[in-house]
Design a protein around this motif. Structure first.
Motif, PDB file in Angstrom:
ATOM      1  N   LEU A  24       0.819  -1.209   0.000  1.00 37.37           N
ATOM      2  CA  LEU A  24       0.000   0.000   0.000  1.00 37.37           C
ATOM      3  C   LEU A  24       0.853   1.259   0.000  1.00 37.37           C
ATOM      4  O   LEU A  24       0.452   2.296  -0.539  1.00 37.37           O
ATOM      5  CB  LEU A  24      -0.914  -0.005   1.235  1.00 37.37           C
ATOM      6  N   ALA A  25       2.037   1.176   0.612  1.00 39.26           N
ATOM      7  CA  ALA A  25       2.913   2.351   0.704  1.00 39.26           C
ATOM      8  C   ALA A  25       3.626   2.652  -0.615  1.00 39.26           C
ATOM      9  O   ALA A  25       3.881   3.820  -0.932  1.00 39.26           O
ATOM     10  CB  ALA A  25       3.946   2.133   1.809  1.00 39.26           C
TER      11      ALA A  25
ATOM     12  N   PRO B  24       2.890   2.753  -3.922  1.00 37.93           N
ATOM     13  CA  PRO B  24       2.362   3.714  -4.909  1.00 37.93           C
ATOM     14  C   PRO B  24       2.391   5.166  -4.420  1.00 37.93           C
ATOM     15  O   PRO B  24       2.281   6.084  -5.234  1.00 37.93           O
ATOM     16  CB  PRO B  24       0.911   3.241  -5.102  1.00 37.93           C
ATOM     17  N   LEU B  25       2.527   5.372  -3.120  1.00 37.47           N
ATOM     18  CA  LEU B  25       2.559   6.723  -2.558  1.00 37.47           C
ATOM     19  C   LEU B  25       3.984   7.248  -2.414  1.00 37.47           C
ATOM     20  O   LEU B  25       4.180   8.356  -1.917  1.00 37.47           O
ATOM     21  CB  LEU B  25       1.877   6.714  -1.179  1.00 37.47           C
ATOM     22  N   SER B  26       4.969   6.454  -2.856  1.00 39.03           N
ATOM     23  CA  SER B  26       6.378   6.781  -2.631  1.00 39.03           C
ATOM     24  C   SER B  26       7.084   7.084  -3.937  1.00 39.03           C
ATOM     25  O   SER B  26       6.698   6.604  -5.001  1.00 39.03           O
ATOM     26  CB  SER B  26       7.071   5.607  -1.929  1.00 39.03           C
ATOM     27  N   ARG B  27       8.151   7.879  -3.837  1.00 43.37           N
ATOM     28  CA  ARG B  27       8.977   8.193  -5.005  1.00 43.37           C
ATOM     29  C   ARG B  27      10.210   7.307  -5.084  1.00 43.37           C
ATOM     30  O   ARG B  27      10.890   7.267  -6.101  1.00 43.37           O
ATOM     31  CB  ARG B  27       9.401   9.659  -4.960  1.00 43.37           C
TER      32      ARG B  27
ATOM     33  N   SER C 112      11.299   7.910   0.633  1.00 43.24           N
ATOM     34  CA  SER C 112       9.920   8.238   0.983  1.00 43.24           C
ATOM     35  C   SER C 112       9.124   6.978   1.316  1.00 43.24           C
ATOM     36  O   SER C 112       8.144   7.034   2.069  1.00 43.24           O
ATOM     37  CB  SER C 112       9.247   9.008  -0.160  1.00 43.24           C
TER      38      SER C 112
ATOM     39  N   ALA D 268       6.265   6.253   4.253  1.00 40.96           N
ATOM     40  CA  ALA D 268       4.936   5.793   3.837  1.00 40.96           C
ATOM     41  C   ALA D 268       4.616   4.408   4.403  1.00 40.96           C
ATOM     42  O   ALA D 268       3.459   4.104   4.723  1.00 40.96           O
ATOM     43  CB  ALA D 268       4.852   5.772   2.313  1.00 40.96           C
TER      44      ALA D 268
ATOM     45  N   ASP E 143       3.381   4.844   7.887  1.00 37.74           N
ATOM     46  CA  ASP E 143       2.016   5.385   7.824  1.00 37.74           C
ATOM     47  C   ASP E 143       1.011   4.286   7.484  1.00 37.74           C
ATOM     48  O   ASP E 143      -0.061   4.182   8.098  1.00 37.74           O
ATOM     49  CB  ASP E 143       1.932   6.497   6.783  1.00 37.74           C
ATOM     50  N   ALA E 144       1.353   3.460   6.492  1.00 37.84           N
ATOM     51  CA  ALA E 144       0.442   2.390   6.072  1.00 37.84           C
ATOM     52  C   ALA E 144       0.288   1.347   7.171  1.00 37.84           C
ATOM     53  O   ALA E 144      -0.811   0.824   7.401  1.00 37.84           O
ATOM     54  CB  ALA E 144       0.963   1.733   4.792  1.00 37.84           C
TER      55      ALA E 144
END
Length: 218
Positions: free
Chosen positions: A180-181, A183-186, A190, A194, A197-198
């Motif tokens: 899940l983390a 796709p939200l990371s570069r 990052s 993430a 957070d996930a």
């Protein structure tokens, strides 16, 4: 715990509801081990004093009948580290967790549960086993994700007496959180943030949708 990753590991334990302690003080270890629900022994950073502290902590939890986990980090790099890992295994850890190279030396059989981590995590005990196929490649590029996962397994063991169930659940939770983390990371930097957070936000819906757990029995 490996001194390189103590904060990251502590954060992971905290976000799933555990209370971490990273103490390695000879003066305190017996008291802290006596209060703990589960002990994790990580060989990532070793010296003579830490070896003595580890043996004392194991003595305390064994006397109290509490579960403990051994992570024989890089036992394939050093004969002295391998010898110490084997000495600890003789003391009866509840779980031994390592990568393929480490577990090839430690052995896949013996008392306690064995976890071999990799693209697919394999958990075995006697004739039964579980495979958990969750995770993301960036986990291998962020120092400490494996140590953090070991800490989450310990946190789950504090509330689930079946070590196989606790370990499989923890590996699924951390693996799904990584998926899940991503796709939200570069990139790996990052991703580490993430991922925490996930891990904090993950719930039943995400696990039922994404967890890939397979049961094997001989």
């Amino acid at each position: 715990m490996n001194t390189v990753v103590q904060k990251f590991t502590a954060d992971g334990i905290t976000v799933v509801g555990g209370i971490p302690s990273m103490t390695s003080s000879p003066e305190e270890i017996a008291d802290f081990a006596a209060r703990a629900d589960v002990l994790t022994v990580n060989l990532g950073t070793l010296d003579a004093e830490r070896r003595r502290v580890i043996l004392r902590a194991v003595e305390v939890v064994n006397a109290a009948g509490k579960p403990w986990i051994l992570d024989p980090v890089h036992c394939d790099y050093s004969p002295s580290r391998l010898a110490f890992a084997q000495e600890l295994i003789a003391l009866g850890p509840t779980i031994v967790r390592g990568n393929a190279a480490e577990m090839a030396l430690i052995g896949s059989t013996g008392p306690g549960l064995r976890i071999q981590t990799g693209e697919v995590d394999r958990i075995g005990s006697g004739g039964e086993g579980v495979r958990v196929a969750n995770g993301h490649r960036w986990m291998a590029e962020v120092t400490g994700t494996g140590c953090l996962t070991g800490g989450v397994i310990a946190a789950f063991m504090a509330v689930e007496p079946d070590a196989l169930v606790a370990a499989a659940s923890a590996l699924a939770v951390t693996g799904v959180a990584a998926e899940l983390a991503a796709p939200l990371s570069r990139g790996p930097g990052s991703f580490g943030v993430a991922f925490l957070d996930a891990l904090s936000a993950i719930g039943e819906r995400e696990l039922l949708t994404h967890a890939r757990i397979h049961y094997d029995q001989d």
